[in-house]
Design a protein around this motif. Sequence first.
Motif, PDB file in Angstrom:
ATOM      1  N   ALA A   4      17.400  -1.577  -9.635  1.00  0.00           N
ATOM      2  CA  ALA A   4      17.282  -0.946  -8.322  1.00  0.00           C
ATOM      3  C   ALA A   4      17.620   0.531  -8.432  1.00  0.00           C
ATOM      4  O   ALA A   4      18.345   0.957  -9.343  1.00  0.00           O
ATOM      5  CB  ALA A   4      18.201  -1.621  -7.298  1.00  0.00           C
ATOM      6  N   HIS A   5      17.062   1.307  -7.499  1.00  0.00           N
ATOM      7  CA  HIS A   5      17.377   2.728  -7.376  1.00  0.00           C
ATOM      8  C   HIS A   5      17.873   2.998  -5.963  1.00  0.00           C
ATOM      9  O   HIS A   5      17.320   2.470  -4.991  1.00  0.00           O
ATOM     10  CB  HIS A   5      16.150   3.599  -7.666  1.00  0.00           C
ATOM     11  N   GLY A   6      18.901   3.816  -5.834  1.00  0.00           N
ATOM     12  CA  GLY A   6      19.420   4.173  -4.523  1.00  0.00           C
ATOM     13  C   GLY A   6      18.797   5.456  -4.015  1.00  0.00           C
ATOM     14  O   GLY A   6      18.265   6.257  -4.785  1.00  0.00           O
ATOM     15  N   PRO A   7      18.855   5.692  -2.709  1.00  0.00           N
ATOM     16  CA  PRO A   7      18.286   6.912  -2.142  1.00  0.00           C
ATOM     17  C   PRO A   7      18.970   8.182  -2.635  1.00  0.00           C
ATOM     18  O   PRO A   7      18.392   9.274  -2.548  1.00  0.00           O
ATOM     19  CB  PRO A   7      18.484   6.721  -0.626  1.00  0.00           C
ATOM     20  N   ASP A   8      20.185   8.053  -3.155  1.00  0.00           N
ATOM     21  CA  ASP A   8      20.909   9.212  -3.669  1.00  0.00           C
ATOM     22  C   ASP A   8      20.587   9.492  -5.126  1.00  0.00           C
ATOM     23  O   ASP A   8      21.174  10.395  -5.738  1.00  0.00           O
ATOM     24  CB  ASP A   8      22.419   9.004  -3.520  1.00  0.00           C
ATOM     25  N   GLY A   9      19.661   8.713  -5.711  1.00  0.00           N
ATOM     26  CA  GLY A   9      19.320   8.895  -7.114  1.00  0.00           C
ATOM     27  C   GLY A   9      20.111   8.025  -8.063  1.00  0.00           C
ATOM     28  O   GLY A   9      19.954   8.126  -9.281  1.00  0.00           O
ATOM     29  N   SER A  10      20.966   7.151  -7.527  1.00  0.00           N
ATOM     30  CA  SER A  10      21.738   6.246  -8.373  1.00  0.00           C
ATOM     31  C   SER A  10      20.837   5.150  -8.932  1.00  0.00           C
ATOM     32  O   SER A  10      19.729   4.920  -8.441  1.00  0.00           O
ATOM     33  CB  SER A  10      22.883   5.613  -7.575  1.00  0.00           C
ATOM     34  N   ALA A  11      21.327   4.470  -9.965  1.00  0.00           N
ATOM     35  CA  ALA A  11      20.570   3.387 -10.593  1.00  0.00           C
ATOM     36  C   ALA A  11      21.482   2.190 -10.797  1.00  0.00           C
ATOM     37  O   ALA A  11      22.593   2.329 -11.320  1.00  0.00           O
ATOM     38  CB  ALA A  11      19.998   3.834 -11.928  1.00  0.00           C
ATOM     39  N   ASP A  12      21.029   1.016 -10.353  1.00  0.00           N
ATOM     40  CA  ASP A  12      21.745  -0.235 -10.617  1.00  0.00           C
ATOM     41  C   ASP A  12      21.174  -0.846 -11.892  1.00  0.00           C
ATOM     42  O   ASP A  12      19.966  -1.081 -11.989  1.00  0.00           O
ATOM     43  CB  ASP A  12      21.574  -1.209  -9.457  1.00  0.00           C
TER      44      ASP A  12
END
Length: 214
Positions: free
Chosen positions: A98-106
Amino acid sequence: MRPGRLARRLAWLVLALAALVTTPRVSRADERDPDAVRIAAAGHSLKWNWTPPGRSDRYGHAETLVHAPVAAVRARVLDFGRYHEIMPDKFRASRVIAHGPDGSADVYVQIAILHGMVLLWDVTRFAPAHSMAPGLDVIEGRMVSGKGNIEDLSVVWTLHALDDDWTVLKLDLLLKPGLPAPQSAVDEELRDSAMNAVDAIHDRAQGTQGIDAW
């Protein structure tokens, strides 16, 4: 101006010009970053255990000197889905889920510990690279609560660009397996894993093994 005073001033001027000509110019690499000096003197990556500032747990720490631009090193660190390729003995699986709207990555990872006898898994959320100062980036990952069979995991990459061609790479690693184990065994696992990780990134970014002459 008296002839004697003029002669003395001319002599000082000649000495000053001679000093400028004979004194070697100092390059950026010669400014002697203490981390780079320590690693270069050892001739290999370094590792130990410690409690980083602002933390309460003991982490495994490792650092290395990479003959490659910081952008090349950063690209390898951020390539989460290929961790299992560069460190197959430690990461049995790694994939971005997954990718978050803040540019993070799970990132889903399976981690082998205790010489492969125990297989752990979790989902680690990596925040985007954060610039702490010019040429100094931090990339941090934390376990997503409730997603895994471990108690906690924390990963902190630090990248320091010495100049256009050299980078100091550090890793602080915390893994709480939730299993009874002596602290000495946990410490050894953490520092060895941290060193394996920085060495793997080093070799991929630099294209060769070992610490180049700096």
